[in-house]
Design an enzyme around this catalytic site. Structure first.
Site, mmCIF file in Angstrom:
data_model
loop_
_atom_site.group_PDB
_atom_site.id
_atom_site.type_symbol
_atom_site.label_atom_id
_atom_site.label_comp_id
_atom_site.label_asym_id
_atom_site.label_seq_id
_atom_site.Cartn_x
_atom_site.Cartn_y
_atom_site.Cartn_z
ATOM 1 N N GLN A 120 0.045 -3.325 1.447
ATOM 2 C CA GLN A 120 0.181 -3.074 2.880
ATOM 3 C C GLN A 120 1.068 -4.122 3.542
ATOM 4 O O GLN A 120 0.835 -4.535 4.678
ATOM 5 C CB GLN A 120 -1.196 -3.041 3.545
ATOM 6 C CG GLN A 120 -1.968 -1.756 3.333
ATOM 7 C CD GLN A 120 -1.304 -0.557 4.008
ATOM 8 O OE1 GLN A 120 -0.630 -0.678 5.011
ATOM 9 N NE2 GLN A 120 -1.502 0.633 3.429
ATOM 10 N N SER A 121 2.118 -4.533 2.837
ATOM 11 C CA SER A 121 3.000 -5.581 3.340
ATOM 12 C C SER A 121 3.753 -5.155 4.601
ATOM 13 O O SER A 121 4.502 -4.173 4.598
ATOM 14 C CB SER A 121 4.011 -5.959 2.253
ATOM 15 O OG SER A 121 5.037 -6.763 2.775
#
Length: 402
Positions: A120-121
């Site tokens: 989930q960068s």
């Protein structure tokens, strides 16, 4: 009474937002997505190398306003800089770094950008979007659990945006990431793409290298200019920010140290430990020939809790309470943990913070909340089926639904 206090607080916040936005010259919309020669602040002109260009990607300046967060020590003033407002798909602190990194990619005639981060960068999402804007292909190496590395990663949060804009997603397990390392992984993909005739440009985790550090050196200049324009002579004693890859704290700490701010910077690390980040930041500073010791310009606190992108129920409840009481939505991975850690520090040692003026930098990450929906569901109880009395007149066709 609670509602009245909330309305008064909201009105004050709106006034501060207006004042902050008008405090500095707002770039013309014609400047968006343009590459321009870069000139550093005078107090940073001795740093080397100085970037040659920057790409206008962020909506700047971001506003600064009072933040009436519950639980502050006596006489403490808390303000917040809204770097969650740098854009929508291109939101958060990563965009400031990308303004410099993408300019270098274009200068090097790259046709592809490679970067790496967690599943989930925020950085990977911003990089994919910026690459698409500039007609560059993007390849993202995303770290996930061993059980999920062979499956479709889904469309939750940042992943949805990344896949919408056409990023090429490469999944890697946490175990592989740990044993190989981010640099070797990005280099392996770079070599593969070069053999296919591509010209890739590699951006490290979080955009945190010496070039990316200029993003928050510039942010320090922006804060200076915003404070100069205020009639009441506001000056901050402390700056507080989350630390996930090190570039943001390196830039803002160096900028505060060299420039006029002279605020004490507190970084709350959400992964690794303070010693690791002191050493990493030192490497970034040395890469700029800054001639300063990282331990002299920033105080790093451990706020990782259960681990990177992992939350306790207390942390998530805290996010809900902050949103309900102040209207500011914090992400669960970075700013949320930083504010939670800051309040805990203030509770343990209130005397150390009493009477101080503090600026918290909100680094964005809203999309990360979508990955916590299941964990937060039990906190959201304020809904009901509307009960409409039989005495309310009814007539077919009155309520148009277009």
């Amino acid at each position: 009474m609670m509602m009245m206090r909330g309305l008064v607080t909201l009105s004050r916040v709106k006034l501060e937002l207006v004042r902050s936005m008008s405090a500095t010259s707002v770039p013309s919309m014609a400047d968006f997505l343009t590459k321009k020669p870069y000139s550093p602040p005078s107090w940073a002109s001795h740093l080397l190398p100085i970037p040659s260009h920057t790409f206008s990607l962020a909506h700047l300046p971001t506003p600064i306003h009072r933040w009436n967060l519950p639980g502050l020590p006596h006489g403490t003033e808390l303000w917040i800089k809204r770097d969650d407002y740098t854009g929508m798909e291109l939101s958060g602190n990563k965009v400031r770094k990308l303004e410099f990194l993408m300019a270098e990619a274009v200068n090097q005639l790259a046709d592809t950008v490679i970067t790496i981060g967690g599943i989930q960068s925020n950085h990977c999402r911003a990089t994919a979007t910026a690459s698409n804007y500039l007609n560059l292909n993007s390849h993202l190496i995303l770290r996930t659990s061993k059980l999920l590395a062979d499956d479709d990663p889904g469309l939750v949060g940042n992943l949805l945006v990344e896949r919408l804009v056409g990023a090429n997603v490469h999944l890697i397990s946490k175990e592989e990431y740990s044993s190989i390392g981010s640099e070797a992984l990005t280099n392996a993909l770079k070599e593969k793409l070069e053999k296919e005739g591509k010209k890739p440009y590699v951006i490290p985790v979080g955009g945190s290298n010496s070039l990316g550090t200029w993003g928050y050196i510039e942010a320090a200049r922006e804060i200076e200019e915003q404070l100069k324009s205020r009639s009441e002579g506001l000056k901050f004693d402390d700056i507080v920010v989350a630390c996930g890859s090190g570039g943001t704290i390196a830039g803002i700490s160096l900028g505060s140290w060299l420039g006029a701010l002279k605020a004490k910077v507190h970084a709350f690390s959400v992964c690794d430990d303070p010693d690791y980040f002191y050493d990493f930041v030192q490497g970034l500073l040395d890469g700029l020939q800054a001639g300063v010791n990282s331990r002299d310009i920033v105080s790093i606190h451990n706020a990782k809790g259960k681990g990177y992108a992992m939350n306790t129920s207390e942390e998530l409840k805290f996010l809900k309470e902050v949103a309900s009481s102040t209207g500011v939505i914090l992400d669960p991975v970075y700013s949320g943990k930083a504010v939670y850690g800051m309040i805990n520090e203030m509770t343990k040692d209130p005397k150390n913070w009493e009477g101080r003026k503090i600026l918290f930098i909100h680094t964005g990450g809203l999309l990360g909340l979508y990955d916590k929906v299941d964990q937060m569901a039990s906190l959201m109880g304020n809904w009901c089926r509307m009960d409409v009395s039989e005495s309310v007149p009814r007539k077919d066709g009155v309520g148009k639904m277009f």
